[in-house]
Scaffold this motif. Sequence first.
Motif, PDB file in Angstrom:
ATOM      1  N   ILE A 121       0.853  -1.082  -0.335  1.00  0.00           N
ATOM      2  CA  ILE A 121       0.098   0.220   0.442  1.00  0.00           C
ATOM      3  C   ILE A 121       0.978   1.034  -0.072  1.00  0.00           C
ATOM      4  N   GLU A 122       2.036   1.237   0.887  1.00  0.00           N
ATOM      5  CA  GLU A 122       2.571   2.681   1.173  1.00  0.00           C
ATOM      6  C   GLU A 122       3.510   2.674   0.009  1.00  0.00           C
ATOM      7  N   GLU A 123       3.974   1.547  -1.164  1.00  0.00           N
ATOM      8  CA  GLU A 123       4.404   1.871  -2.590  1.00  0.00           C
ATOM      9  C   GLU A 123       3.360   1.343  -3.535  1.00  0.00           C
ATOM     10  N   ASP A 124       2.114   2.045  -3.353  1.00  0.00           N
ATOM     11  CA  ASP A 124       1.309   2.434  -4.772  1.00  0.00           C
ATOM     12  C   ASP A 124       1.368   2.776  -5.160  1.00  0.00           C
ATOM     13  N   TYR A 125       2.718   3.135  -6.219  1.00  0.00           N
ATOM     14  CA  TYR A 125       3.366   3.687  -7.420  1.00  0.00           C
ATOM     15  C   TYR A 125       3.973   3.239  -8.210  1.00  0.00           C
ATOM     16  N   LYS A 126       4.127   2.213  -8.320  1.00  0.00           N
ATOM     17  CA  LYS A 126       4.716   0.831  -9.218  1.00  0.00           C
ATOM     18  C   LYS A 126       3.946   0.493 -10.782  1.00  0.00           C
ATOM     19  N   GLY A 127       2.643   1.133 -11.327  1.00  0.00           N
ATOM     20  CA  GLY A 127       2.181   1.244 -12.330  1.00  0.00           C
ATOM     21  C   GLY A 127       1.494  -0.114 -12.358  1.00  0.00           C
ATOM     22  N   HIS A 128       0.910  -1.056 -11.035  1.00  0.00           N
ATOM     23  CA  HIS A 128      -0.326  -2.061 -11.317  1.00  0.00           C
ATOM     24  C   HIS A 128      -1.555  -1.614 -11.698  1.00  0.00           C
ATOM     25  N   GLY A 153       1.874  -8.669  -1.245  1.00  0.00           N
ATOM     26  CA  GLY A 153       2.310  -7.571  -0.091  1.00  0.00           C
ATOM     27  C   GLY A 153       0.141  -7.173  -0.018  1.00  0.00           C
ATOM     28  N   SER A 154       0.344  -6.050   0.776  1.00  0.00           N
ATOM     29  CA  SER A 154      -1.186  -5.399   1.229  1.00  0.00           C
ATOM     30  C   SER A 154      -1.511  -4.752   0.064  1.00  0.00           C
ATOM     31  N   LEU A 155      -1.421  -4.534  -0.681  1.00  0.00           N
ATOM     32  CA  LEU A 155      -2.240  -4.003  -2.083  1.00  0.00           C
ATOM     33  C   LEU A 155      -3.100  -4.855  -3.292  1.00  0.00           C
ATOM     34  N   ARG A 156      -2.238  -5.837  -3.031  1.00  0.00           N
ATOM     35  CA  ARG A 156      -3.216  -7.183  -3.426  1.00  0.00           C
ATOM     36  C   ARG A 156      -4.156  -7.446  -3.761  1.00  0.00           C
TER      37      ARG A 156
END
Length: 330
Positions: A181-188, A213-216
């Motif tokens: 969640i804290e790296e929600d900048y990678k383009g997914h 990770g937590s964003l999945r």
Amino acid sequence: MAGQPSLLALFPALESPIGGGIQAAGQIARQALRSSFTVRCFYYGPDAEKGLPASDVIAPTRLSALWQAARGRWTADLVMVWHVHLLRLLPFFNLPKARIAVFLHGIECWRPLDWWSERAMKNVDCFLTNSDYTRDRFLGTRPWLTRARTETTALGLGHPAPASPPPGAIPAALMLGRMAIEEDYKGHREMIGVWPRVLADVPDAELWIAGGGSLRPALEAVVREQGLERHVHFLGYISEEEKLRRLEQCRCLALPSRGEGFGLVYLEAMRLGRPCLTSTLDAGSEVIAPPEAGLAVDPGDTTGLHRAVRRLLGAGAEWEQWSRQARHRY
């Protein structure tokens, strides 16, 4: 070895099962350092390696790291700090005459750090950075360091692959990396968002997303909402063998991120002749030099992203040229 300068290397745990580019590059750096210095390594983290030299120190917790740094008898001409978060340990080693170098990898170095780490930066003799982008972002957040010595040192990754295998029959784009969640900048999100438009042009196209990770869960929900379950596949954490297999089968690696300091996964793809899709907003363009080894787009430009994916998934002379140039640039 007699006559070699002594070096103390501070590393995070390098065998973490979910480790990323910092750990992979750290293993290569450690090997290179041992060829030029008398090296003693200090590892901070819970994932200990097997077969380390007896002189190396493993500190699995913060308390043990502070205790072992303070109680040890340390001697070193140089100190290499492989992760900026380890700067806070420097005062406890009591090496006032040693020269200090810190390697800056990415987003963690331009975010605010704790007071101890910020203070320790004043004693650093050289900041090594993996890209000009990382250097500029780091110095932009700390104007008082603009006169500091910096050197851009691009990362490497082993030896070239003996051959570039042909991709698989499925026109697939592969994404590798954590989904935090804290790296929600990678383009997914952006890649999933344009996939319906990609399918309109390439009906059998697939998007393979490796990592966890937590964003999945949130990303999986978006895939279900758009009815893309047959075309977008979440692979979870994969082994090195499976990663190699997916890289060989895909047509391109996609990471249109807004904050990569380098992106070691680009090298993994280029080594096998796979062109890359990067962002115009971070260091990806420095790595692949578009259009030499792929394409770069603003991830917020959905039309540009769609067109770039479509081109990279296509077969033909353009793709073959990218493949050759990717291996050459690697």
